[in-house]
Design a protein around this motif. Structure first.
Motif, mmCIF file in Angstrom:
data_model
loop_
_atom_site.group_PDB
_atom_site.id
_atom_site.type_symbol
_atom_site.label_atom_id
_atom_site.label_comp_id
_atom_site.label_asym_id
_atom_site.label_seq_id
_atom_site.Cartn_x
_atom_site.Cartn_y
_atom_site.Cartn_z
ATOM 1 N N PRO A 1 128.020 29.262 66.593
ATOM 2 C CA PRO A 1 126.925 29.116 65.637
ATOM 3 C C PRO A 1 126.326 27.709 65.670
ATOM 4 C CG PRO A 1 128.987 28.829 64.488
ATOM 5 C CD PRO A 1 129.336 29.092 65.935
ATOM 6 N N PHE A 2 125.074 27.589 65.196
ATOM 7 C CA PHE A 2 124.364 26.309 65.163
ATOM 8 C C PHE A 2 124.202 25.831 63.720
ATOM 9 C CE2 PHE A 2 123.075 28.509 69.006
ATOM 10 C CZ PHE A 2 123.332 27.541 69.960
ATOM 11 N N ASP A 3 124.320 24.514 63.545
ATOM 12 C CA ASP A 3 124.079 23.937 62.215
ATOM 13 C C ASP A 3 122.586 23.919 61.907
ATOM 14 O OD1 ASP A 3 126.870 23.087 61.665
ATOM 15 O OD2 ASP A 3 126.537 21.947 63.512
ATOM 16 N N ARG B 1 108.733 15.959 60.966
ATOM 17 C CA ARG B 1 108.765 16.829 59.769
ATOM 18 C C ARG B 1 109.806 17.945 59.954
ATOM 19 N NH1 ARG B 1 108.156 17.903 54.681
ATOM 20 N NH2 ARG B 1 106.855 19.626 54.056
ATOM 21 N N MET B 2 109.811 18.549 61.151
ATOM 22 C CA MET B 2 110.764 19.647 61.386
ATOM 23 C C MET B 2 112.202 19.118 61.402
ATOM 24 S SD MET B 2 108.621 21.975 64.080
ATOM 25 C CE MET B 2 109.138 23.660 63.782
ATOM 26 N N ALA B 3 112.393 17.944 61.991
ATOM 27 C CA ALA B 3 113.748 17.355 62.009
ATOM 28 C C ALA B 3 114.197 17.070 60.579
ATOM 29 C CB ALA B 3 113.744 16.077 62.834
ATOM 30 N N GLU B 4 113.276 16.560 59.760
ATOM 31 C CA GLU B 4 113.622 16.238 58.374
ATOM 32 C C GLU B 4 113.929 17.507 57.580
ATOM 33 O OE1 GLU B 4 112.100 12.627 55.931
ATOM 34 O OE2 GLU B 4 110.675 14.253 55.544
ATOM 35 N N LEU B 5 113.091 18.546 57.763
ATOM 36 C CA LEU B 5 113.337 19.806 57.045
ATOM 37 C C LEU B 5 114.661 20.451 57.485
ATOM 38 C CD1 LEU B 5 109.778 21.426 56.964
ATOM 39 C CD2 LEU B 5 111.056 20.467 55.040
ATOM 40 N N ALA B 6 115.046 20.214 58.729
ATOM 41 C CA ALA B 6 116.308 20.780 59.229
ATOM 42 C C ALA B 6 117.515 19.976 58.751
ATOM 43 C CB ALA B 6 116.287 20.841 60.751
ATOM 44 N N THR B 7 117.257 18.855 58.043
ATOM 45 C CA THR B 7 118.295 17.944 57.533
ATOM 46 C C THR B 7 119.407 17.713 58.581
ATOM 47 O OG1 THR B 7 119.517 19.686 56.342
ATOM 48 C CG2 THR B 7 117.851 18.519 55.097
ATOM 49 N N LEU B 8 118.981 17.253 59.772
ATOM 50 C CA LEU B 8 119.939 17.046 60.867
ATOM 51 C C LEU B 8 120.946 15.965 60.509
ATOM 52 C CD1 LEU B 8 117.566 17.129 64.016
ATOM 53 C CD2 LEU B 8 118.791 19.032 62.892
ATOM 54 N N GLU B 9 122.203 16.220 60.884
ATOM 55 C CA GLU B 9 123.306 15.291 60.613
ATOM 56 C C GLU B 9 123.959 14.904 61.944
ATOM 57 O OE1 GLU B 9 124.351 14.214 57.704
ATOM 58 O OE2 GLU B 9 123.175 15.506 56.360
ATOM 59 N N PRO B 10 124.616 13.737 61.993
ATOM 60 C CA PRO B 10 125.215 13.279 63.256
ATOM 61 C C PRO B 10 126.277 14.220 63.838
ATOM 62 C CG PRO B 10 125.013 11.454 61.734
ATOM 63 C CD PRO B 10 124.641 12.689 60.957
ATOM 64 N N THR B 11 126.858 15.090 63.016
ATOM 65 C CA THR B 11 127.890 15.995 63.556
ATOM 66 C C THR B 11 127.305 17.357 63.963
ATOM 67 O OG1 THR B 11 128.297 16.672 61.282
ATOM 68 C CG2 THR B 11 129.785 15.006 62.201
ATOM 69 N N ASP B 12 125.997 17.543 63.809
ATOM 70 C CA ASP B 12 125.403 18.882 63.992
ATOM 71 C C ASP B 12 125.319 19.323 65.450
ATOM 72 O OD1 ASP B 12 125.031 19.297 61.323
ATOM 73 O OD2 ASP B 12 122.860 18.990 61.326
ATOM 74 N N LYS B 13 125.457 20.648 65.628
ATOM 75 C CA LYS B 13 125.110 21.291 66.905
ATOM 76 C C LYS B 13 123.779 21.989 66.667
ATOM 77 C CE LYS B 13 127.696 24.725 68.496
ATOM 78 N NZ LYS B 13 128.691 25.473 69.274
ATOM 79 N N VAL B 14 122.789 21.647 67.497
ATOM 80 C CA VAL B 14 121.403 22.068 67.244
ATOM 81 C C VAL B 14 120.876 22.894 68.413
ATOM 82 C CG1 VAL B 14 119.039 21.176 66.872
ATOM 83 C CG2 VAL B 14 120.996 19.960 65.888
ATOM 84 N N LEU B 15 120.078 23.905 68.069
ATOM 85 C CA LEU B 15 119.355 24.672 69.087
ATOM 86 C C LEU B 15 117.862 24.445 68.868
ATOM 87 C CD1 LEU B 15 119.335 26.888 71.353
ATOM 88 C CD2 LEU B 15 119.117 28.570 69.499
ATOM 89 N N GLU B 16 117.148 24.081 69.941
ATOM 90 C CA GLU B 16 115.678 24.076 69.870
ATOM 91 C C GLU B 16 115.151 25.208 70.737
ATOM 92 O OE1 GLU B 16 111.502 21.651 70.472
ATOM 93 O OE2 GLU B 16 113.146 21.185 71.808
ATOM 94 N N VAL B 17 114.214 25.975 70.199
ATOM 95 C CA VAL B 17 113.548 27.025 70.982
ATOM 96 C C VAL B 17 112.152 26.503 71.298
ATOM 97 C CG1 VAL B 17 112.685 29.388 70.972
ATOM 98 C CG2 VAL B 17 114.879 28.842 69.870
ATOM 99 N N GLY B 18 111.836 26.405 72.603
ATOM 100 C CA GLY B 18 110.539 25.876 73.021
ATOM 101 C C GLY B 18 110.664 24.411 73.389
ATOM 102 N N ALA B 19 111.463 24.125 74.431
ATOM 103 C CA ALA B 19 111.743 22.726 74.796
ATOM 104 C C ALA B 19 110.499 22.001 75.299
ATOM 105 C CB ALA B 19 112.836 22.667 75.854
ATOM 106 N N GLY B 20 109.559 22.721 75.915
ATOM 107 C CA GLY B 20 108.327 22.102 76.418
ATOM 108 C C GLY B 20 108.627 20.901 77.287
#
Ligand code: SAM
Length: 227
Positions: free
Chosen positions: A150-152, A75-94
């Motif tokens: 910056p992050f996408d 759900r979070m990945a979908e809401l973030a509308t991730l794209e193949p060219t994106d640079k992504v930051l996750e907080v809370g890698a667990g």
């Protein structure tokens, strides 16, 4: 890169999880569906929990933390509308599971975890699977990761009292920040979008329950004086 070899029994359970817990509950983004169908969640939990890896629930991991429920990762990945060219930051890698999923969609993922034990374990799991576009960092993710901004997209996998200003600042124009915010046991899932004209738009997507986001722009560390 070819997907890693996995136990056929787990692959079957994973395919069932994608149908029953993701598609049937409204996850539609084909990139998210493909990533969730590829990453072996059993590799991110301890041996005795492997058999529960494809139930749609959070599971305990080391340091008293949890690996998120598959549906909420999707759900979070979908809401973030991730794209193949994106640079992504996750907080809370667990455990590193969600970062691995985001890395199957995006170009590059940085994932921050405050517990060193978890960061080390996540790093070795990701390396074993050969996911070389995912980097695990140990630190306070409420401050973001200025070295790579910056992050996408920024996805926060722990619940804080407010939207951290540092994370908003580190969004690229058009960037999306998805995070749980709230002061009770439940939080509201929020998406903050940085518009091209530098204004921010906030949308809400219902209640969720995450472990606390602890840090400078999160909750105080209750154990800080025990060390
Ligand atoms: N996404 C993870 C996974 O797939 O396993 C699950 C994350 S778990 C629900 C939340 C994690 O956030 C915990 O491991 C916790 O230690 C971490 N955390 C909490 N506050 C943090 C902070 N300020 N910076 C980095 N990590 C934090």
């Amino acid at each position: 890169m070819a997907p890693p070899q996995t136990n056929p029994r787990h692959a079957e359970h994973r395919a069932f999880m994608v149908e029953r817990h993701l598609r049937a509950r409204g996850i539609r983004d084909p990139l998210v569906i493909a990533a969730m169908g590829e990453v072996p969640r059993e590799a991110f939990v301890s041996g005795e929990l492997e058999e529960f890896a494809y139930e749609d629930s959070a599971l305990p991991i080391e340091a008293g933390q949890t690996i998120s429920q598959p549906y909420i990762v999707a759900r979070m990945a979908e809401l973030a509308t991730l794209e193949p060219t994106d640079k992504v930051l996750e907080v809370g890698a667990g455990s590193g599971f969600a970062a691995a999923v985001f890395g199957r969609i995006a170009a590059q993922v940085y994932a921050i975890e405050r517990h060193e034990e978890l960061a080390n374990l996540a790093r070795s799991r990701i390396a074993r699977l050969g996911y070389d576009n995912v980097e695990i960092i140990c630190g306070d993710g409420t401050k973001g990761f200025a070295e790579e901004e910056p992050f996408d997209a920024i996805i926060v996998s722990a619940g804080g009292p407010r939207v951290p200003e540092a994370l908003k600042r580190q969004l690229a124009p058009g960037g999306r920040l998805v995070l749980p915010v709230g002061t009770g046991r439940m939080q509201e899932l929020i998406r903050v979008t940085r518009n091209e004209d530098d204004t921010f738009e906030e949308e809400s997507f219902g209640g969720v329950a995450f472990v606390p986001l602890i840090g400078e722009e999160g909750w105080p560390d209750q154990n800080a004086d025990d060390a």
